[in-house]
Design an enzyme around this catalytic site. Structure first.
Site, PDB file in Angstrom:
ATOM      1  N   ASP A  16       0.825  -1.208   0.000  1.00 51.73           N
ATOM      2  CA  ASP A  16       0.000   0.000   0.000  1.00 51.73           C
ATOM      3  C   ASP A  16       0.859   1.257   0.000  1.00 51.73           C
ATOM      4  O   ASP A  16       1.911   1.298   0.641  1.00 51.73           O
ATOM      5  CB  ASP A  16      -0.896  -0.004   1.243  1.00 51.73           C
ATOM      6  CG  ASP A  16      -2.086   0.918   1.101  1.00 51.73           C
ATOM      7  OD1 ASP A  16      -2.357   1.401  -0.022  1.00 51.73           O
ATOM      8  OD2 ASP A  16      -2.764   1.162   2.111  1.00 51.73           O
ATOM      9  N   HIS A  33       3.947   3.168  -8.909  1.00 54.37           N
ATOM     10  CA  HIS A  33       3.791   1.739  -9.209  1.00 54.37           C
ATOM     11  C   HIS A  33       5.097   1.140  -9.732  1.00 54.37           C
ATOM     12  O   HIS A  33       5.451   0.004  -9.402  1.00 54.37           O
ATOM     13  CB  HIS A  33       2.663   1.538 -10.228  1.00 54.37           C
ATOM     14  CG  HIS A  33       1.313   1.945  -9.719  1.00 54.37           C
ATOM     15  ND1 HIS A  33       0.815   1.504  -8.517  1.00 54.37           N
ATOM     16  CD2 HIS A  33       0.346   2.749 -10.253  1.00 54.37           C
ATOM     17  CE1 HIS A  33      -0.393   2.021  -8.319  1.00 54.37           C
ATOM     18  NE2 HIS A  33      -0.688   2.778  -9.354  1.00 54.37           N
ATOM     19  N   LEU A 127      12.021 -20.286  -2.548  1.00 57.69           N
ATOM     20  CA  LEU A 127      10.837 -19.526  -2.150  1.00 57.69           C
ATOM     21  C   LEU A 127       9.724 -19.664  -3.183  1.00 57.69           C
ATOM     22  O   LEU A 127       9.975 -19.625  -4.394  1.00 57.69           O
ATOM     23  CB  LEU A 127      11.229 -18.051  -2.015  1.00 57.69           C
ATOM     24  CG  LEU A 127      10.098 -17.026  -1.859  1.00 57.69           C
ATOM     25  CD1 LEU A 127       9.559 -17.035  -0.447  1.00 57.69           C
ATOM     26  CD2 LEU A 127      10.581 -15.620  -2.223  1.00 57.69           C
TER      27      LEU A 127
END
Length: 237
Positions: A16, A33, A127
């Protein structure tokens, strides 16, 4: 300090503050962004090195389509570019990529890019990096319920035998452990329709920094806070 930490197996993040980060600097939202994508790349590498097994980030929500056509278009272009970058990062770091959400609404080339990412990284053993795209927690539960209802109607599942585990197997996250820790940046105190089923017992951590400013130090702070929590399930130690 890091070597003494208990590392959560699965960390989920709500990214956020990209727009506010850009506004604070007098830049267009798209620049926020773009910088946010750079932070994602660094965080994937940091999480892998810390020993986190699953990292799930909220990339594009079902509600994000309501933004201006210009911003949505810019996000789609950024997504196209980022998928190519992500494939290189995944191969370099032995990362397996998985997308959750309803990808059917995206343009065909984006769908093909998502499929390629998953296919070409499926055998990586490090991962697991999960990106929620065109994702909403309520929509995920609705889609899961619809699939389960069809199976009940077809006789493949007995309605009397539907357990939580059975229902979870119809969710986008089937086969993954629920998040141990949820991190939200920018100081907002809400779930924003994110992983509503999966976050039932997750520890929550909110930091004030905007997502583009998030770094390994902030990630370690979140894990340190997680280590100080007394994990309880159903009132039992």
């Amino acid at each position: 300090m890091e070597e003494n930490l208990v590392i959560p197996k699965h960390v989920a993040i709500i990214l956020d503050g990209n727009g506010r980060w850009a506004k604070k600097r007098g830049l267009p939202r798209t620049m926020g962004h773009k910088q946010g994508c750079v932070t994602v790349e660094k965080t994937v590498e940091d999480a892998a090195r810390l020993g986190i097994s699953y990292l799930t980030v909220y990339g594009f929500s079902t509600e994000n389509w309501k933004r201006s056509a210009e911003e949505v278009g810019a996000l789609m272009q950024l997504f196209r570019y980022y998928m190519v970058r992500l494939l290189k990062i995944a191969k370099k770091n032995n990362v397996r990529v998985r997308m959750i959400g309803d990808r059917r609404r995206f343009a065909q080339d984006i769908i093909e890019g998502i499929n390629r990412l998953e296919e070409e990284t499926k055998d990586n053993t490090g991962l697991t990096f999960v990106i929620a795209v065109n994702y909403g927690g309520r929509d995920e539960i609705r889609r899961a319920a619809a699939k389960l209802a069809k199976d009940v109607q077809a006789g493949a599942v007995d309605a009397e035998n539907i357990t939580e585990e059975c229902f979870a197997s119809y969710l986008d996250t089937a086969g993954m452990p629920d998040p141990d820790l949820l991190i939200r940046t920018s100081g907002e105190l809400r779930l924003s329709n994110y992983l509503l089923w999966q976050l039932a017992y997750s520890e929550l951590y909110v930091c004030d920094c905007y997502w583009p400013d998030f770094n390994k130090e902030e990630l370690v702070k979140a894990i340190e806070a997680y280590n100080k929590r007394e994990r309880r399930f159903g009132g039992v130690k």
